[in-house]
Motif scaffolding. Sequence first.
Motif, mmCIF file in Angstrom:
data_model
loop_
_atom_site.group_PDB
_atom_site.id
_atom_site.type_symbol
_atom_site.label_atom_id
_atom_site.label_comp_id
_atom_site.label_asym_id
_atom_site.label_seq_id
_atom_site.Cartn_x
_atom_site.Cartn_y
_atom_site.Cartn_z
ATOM 1 N N VAL A 127 0.759 -1.207 -0.071
ATOM 2 C CA VAL A 127 -0.221 0.035 -0.210
ATOM 3 C C VAL A 127 0.892 1.093 -0.008
ATOM 4 O O VAL A 127 1.746 1.405 0.726
ATOM 5 N N THR A 128 0.434 2.113 -0.879
ATOM 6 C CA THR A 128 1.380 3.509 -1.018
ATOM 7 C C THR A 128 0.740 4.451 -0.080
ATOM 8 O O THR A 128 1.545 5.086 0.553
ATOM 9 N N PHE A 129 -0.711 4.590 -0.280
ATOM 10 C CA PHE A 129 -1.198 5.970 0.326
ATOM 11 C C PHE A 129 -1.733 5.708 1.864
ATOM 12 O O PHE A 129 -2.281 4.689 1.960
ATOM 13 N N TRP A 130 -1.017 6.404 2.875
ATOM 14 C CA TRP A 130 -1.650 6.394 4.192
ATOM 15 C C TRP A 130 -2.066 7.638 4.768
ATOM 16 O O TRP A 130 -1.235 8.552 4.616
ATOM 17 N N GLY A 131 -3.157 7.727 5.362
ATOM 18 C CA GLY A 131 -3.505 8.760 6.131
ATOM 19 C C GLY A 131 -3.406 8.678 7.648
ATOM 20 O O GLY A 131 -3.475 7.389 8.112
ATOM 21 N N VAL A 132 -2.345 9.642 8.286
ATOM 22 C CA VAL A 132 -2.183 9.420 9.605
ATOM 23 C C VAL A 132 -2.911 10.087 10.273
ATOM 24 O O VAL A 132 -2.958 11.141 10.686
ATOM 25 N N GLY A 133 -4.078 9.248 10.624
ATOM 26 C CA GLY A 133 -5.328 10.008 11.489
ATOM 27 C C GLY A 133 -6.306 10.675 10.492
ATOM 28 O O GLY A 133 -5.801 10.873 9.123
ATOM 29 N N ASP B 292 10.138 6.140 -0.818
ATOM 30 C CA ASP B 292 9.750 6.435 -2.305
ATOM 31 C C ASP B 292 8.540 5.686 -2.574
ATOM 32 O O ASP B 292 7.786 6.189 -3.561
ATOM 33 N N LYS B 293 8.213 4.716 -1.919
ATOM 34 C CA LYS B 293 7.007 3.908 -2.038
ATOM 35 C C LYS B 293 5.871 4.277 -0.926
ATOM 36 O O LYS B 293 4.772 4.089 -1.187
ATOM 37 N N MET B 294 6.225 5.405 -0.220
ATOM 38 C CA MET B 294 5.350 5.390 1.083
ATOM 39 C C MET B 294 4.811 6.846 0.889
ATOM 40 O O MET B 294 5.549 7.938 0.740
ATOM 41 N N PHE B 295 3.382 7.173 0.683
ATOM 42 C CA PHE B 295 2.878 8.474 0.646
ATOM 43 C C PHE B 295 2.094 8.855 1.939
ATOM 44 O O PHE B 295 1.256 8.288 2.029
ATOM 45 N N ARG B 296 2.704 9.642 2.663
ATOM 46 C CA ARG B 296 2.276 9.853 3.959
ATOM 47 C C ARG B 296 1.439 11.326 3.966
ATOM 48 O O ARG B 296 1.670 12.171 3.541
ATOM 49 N N ILE B 297 0.111 11.075 4.397
ATOM 50 C CA ILE B 297 -0.814 12.317 4.351
ATOM 51 C C ILE B 297 -1.089 12.654 5.706
ATOM 52 O O ILE B 297 -1.933 11.894 6.401
ATOM 53 N N ALA B 298 -1.037 13.890 6.045
ATOM 54 C CA ALA B 298 -1.325 14.381 7.189
ATOM 55 C C ALA B 298 -2.783 14.913 7.293
ATOM 56 O O ALA B 298 -3.422 15.171 6.311
ATOM 57 N N SER B 299 -3.477 14.691 8.449
ATOM 58 C CA SER B 299 -4.640 15.274 8.590
ATOM 59 C C SER B 299 -4.727 16.772 8.296
ATOM 60 O O SER B 299 -4.186 17.204 9.397
ATOM 61 N N GLY B 300 -5.509 17.365 7.533
ATOM 62 C CA GLY B 300 -5.442 18.732 7.077
ATOM 63 C C GLY B 300 -6.631 19.325 7.888
ATOM 64 O O GLY B 300 -7.393 18.916 8.677
ATOM 65 N N ALA B 301 -6.683 20.391 7.073
ATOM 66 C CA ALA B 301 -7.623 21.654 7.633
ATOM 67 C C ALA B 301 -9.135 21.285 7.359
ATOM 68 O O ALA B 301 -9.474 20.598 6.514
ATOM 69 N N ASN B 302 -9.967 22.027 8.287
ATOM 70 C CA ASN B 302 -11.286 21.919 7.995
ATOM 71 C C ASN B 302 -11.592 23.094 7.373
ATOM 72 O O ASN B 302 -11.611 24.054 7.745
ATOM 73 N N VAL B 303 -11.901 23.088 6.101
ATOM 74 C CA VAL B 303 -12.497 24.311 5.179
ATOM 75 C C VAL B 303 -11.442 25.250 5.313
ATOM 76 O O VAL B 303 -10.364 25.262 4.850
ATOM 77 N N ALA B 304 -11.917 26.555 6.041
ATOM 78 C CA ALA B 304 -10.835 27.731 5.678
ATOM 79 C C ALA B 304 -10.151 27.766 7.218
ATOM 80 O O ALA B 304 -9.600 28.992 7.334
ATOM 81 N N ASP B 305 -9.770 26.911 7.768
ATOM 82 C CA ASP B 305 -8.791 26.606 9.086
ATOM 83 C C ASP B 305 -7.489 27.015 8.215
ATOM 84 O O ASP B 305 -6.773 25.957 8.641
ATOM 85 N N TYR B 306 -6.937 28.020 8.006
ATOM 86 C CA TYR B 306 -5.520 28.250 7.452
ATOM 87 C C TYR B 306 -4.555 28.084 8.393
ATOM 88 O O TYR B 306 -3.456 27.766 7.952
ATOM 89 N N HIS B 307 -4.848 28.423 9.633
ATOM 90 C CA HIS B 307 -3.790 28.208 10.551
ATOM 91 C C HIS B 307 -3.593 26.880 10.909
ATOM 92 O O HIS B 307 -2.256 26.443 11.140
ATOM 93 N N TRP B 308 -4.282 25.989 10.594
ATOM 94 C CA TRP B 308 -3.951 24.617 10.611
ATOM 95 C C TRP B 308 -2.923 24.070 9.521
ATOM 96 O O TRP B 308 -1.917 23.506 9.975
ATOM 97 N N THR B 309 -2.857 24.625 8.308
ATOM 98 C CA THR B 309 -2.153 24.342 7.384
ATOM 99 C C THR B 309 -0.907 25.050 7.678
ATOM 100 O O THR B 309 0.249 24.362 7.221
ATOM 101 N N GLU B 310 -1.084 26.233 8.016
ATOM 102 C CA GLU B 310 0.129 26.847 8.378
ATOM 103 C C GLU B 310 1.071 26.109 9.361
ATOM 104 O O GLU B 310 2.095 26.097 9.344
ATOM 105 N N VAL B 311 0.417 25.787 10.463
ATOM 106 C CA VAL B 311 1.403 24.988 11.566
ATOM 107 C C VAL B 311 1.953 23.654 10.947
ATOM 108 O O VAL B 311 3.106 23.438 11.097
#
Length: 499
Positions: free
Chosen positions: A172-178, A211-230
């Motif tokens: 498996v390549t794609f993994w969501g971390v939470g 190179d085979k592992m694509f780790r995806i961080a749990s990102g923002a809810n809609v317009a929570d730009y602070h979340w993406t910034e951090v």
Amino acid sequence: MGYSQNNTTTVKINLDETAPIISKHIYGHFAEHLGRCIYDGIYVGEDSKIPNTNGVRNDIIDALKGLKIPNLRWPGGCFADTYHWKDGIGPKEDRPEMVNRWWGGVTEDNSFGTHDFLDLCEILGTEPYLAANVGSSTVQEFTDYLQYVGHKEGSPMSDLRKENGRPEPWNVTFWGVGNEMWGCGGNMTPEYYSNLYRQYATFMTDWTNSDKMFRIASGANVADYHWTEVLMRDIPKNLIEGVALHSYSFVEWEKKGSSTKFDEAQYFSTMQTALKMDELINKHTAIMDKYDPNNKVALIVDEWGGWYDVEEGTNPGFLYQQNTMRDAMIAGTTLNIFNNHSSRVKMANLAQTVNVLQAVILTEGEKMLLTPTYHIMKMYTVHHDAQLLPLTFESELYTYNNETLPAISASASKDKNGLVHISLVNIDSKKENKIEINIKDLGVKNITGSILSSSKLQDHNTFDNPAKIQPKEFKNFKVKKGVLEIELPPFSVVVLEAK
């Protein structure tokens, strides 16, 4: 994009050899343990009278193959951070039951688990996207999972997988971390989650397979730009490949309204939130550009779609809703937005696949139907892994109650065989809109088209009339002196092919 003043939208196609490839993964799907998506949807069990393969409905397999789905996200959603993967492996009769606390409080028997899901992905020829438990799990449980699905041999977890009947790993390549760590994943602050993410991501690689592992961080809810910034500021770029974003389209969060009994005010409001996806991507991308100027980290919109009140008489925790021409408008415009942002948006997941929210498939017993959204996703498969053709245009306006929206949405691409595809959406509920496109420089002669339209915005497919809305051949265009002139009916989606 500006706004047209002459009743015709003039679209310019820019032939840019440096334009990005539209990743097929933008056309991903999402199957959560929620309501009737998995159980009584995708999975009916091997003993069911409904024709199935290892318990998965054959008609659903065929329908999803028709969409060429590039990736499928599972098991959640909010469900992911309550799910312990070892409960869903081994003999089905020995698997413990669990309560799905987020979605209806129903008891599940874990009969659809990791093997079932990953084997389904193999049948479909799709990449699995596993959303792993961070909220109620441990690093050890997570790394055991990685080893179970990805380690070839000579380890405790690979031995356990082989005992359970799977000799080879799935890789498996794609993994969501939470998932939604700002909410159902633990109500965390971005600063706390960033540190937690760093810990989990560190143990996700053995330093040979990054190179085979694509780790995806749990990102923002809609317009929570602070979340993406951090996240972009605090997570080292060698530990992250993608940042998620969730955004749904609705009238009002507390007053979503019916999926079929809506008026023009509710339609207009829904399209306002759908079209805001462009602004969200622009602003989150600007933050990502600041910390990642070389565009190494992808923006992953792994939950999007329309969200309304559940159908009358159904479990409110099951999120079962119908799917109308309004949903076709959401799908067409959103996919155009993703295509046009394909330099940063590399993956997305429509929520959800079967019987939940903006589903592409609905089932009722042995019956199955394909929704208008299914047909849009299928019409747009022509953009999979094709090179973006950037467009510039000033749209006609869709006006309601002294408010305005751009009526026209569009994207275009050129595939590896040289075919040019243009997808056009007119969201205006009443007015036909004219489009003009100069195609002299494209070197094309033959143009064909398909259209999805209907007589009412509220129209939808039912189990008694499953083919009410389906694509038809589109001929309402002509070419004059190298200019393609198109007449788009109200609330319609058209895909043109030029060769």
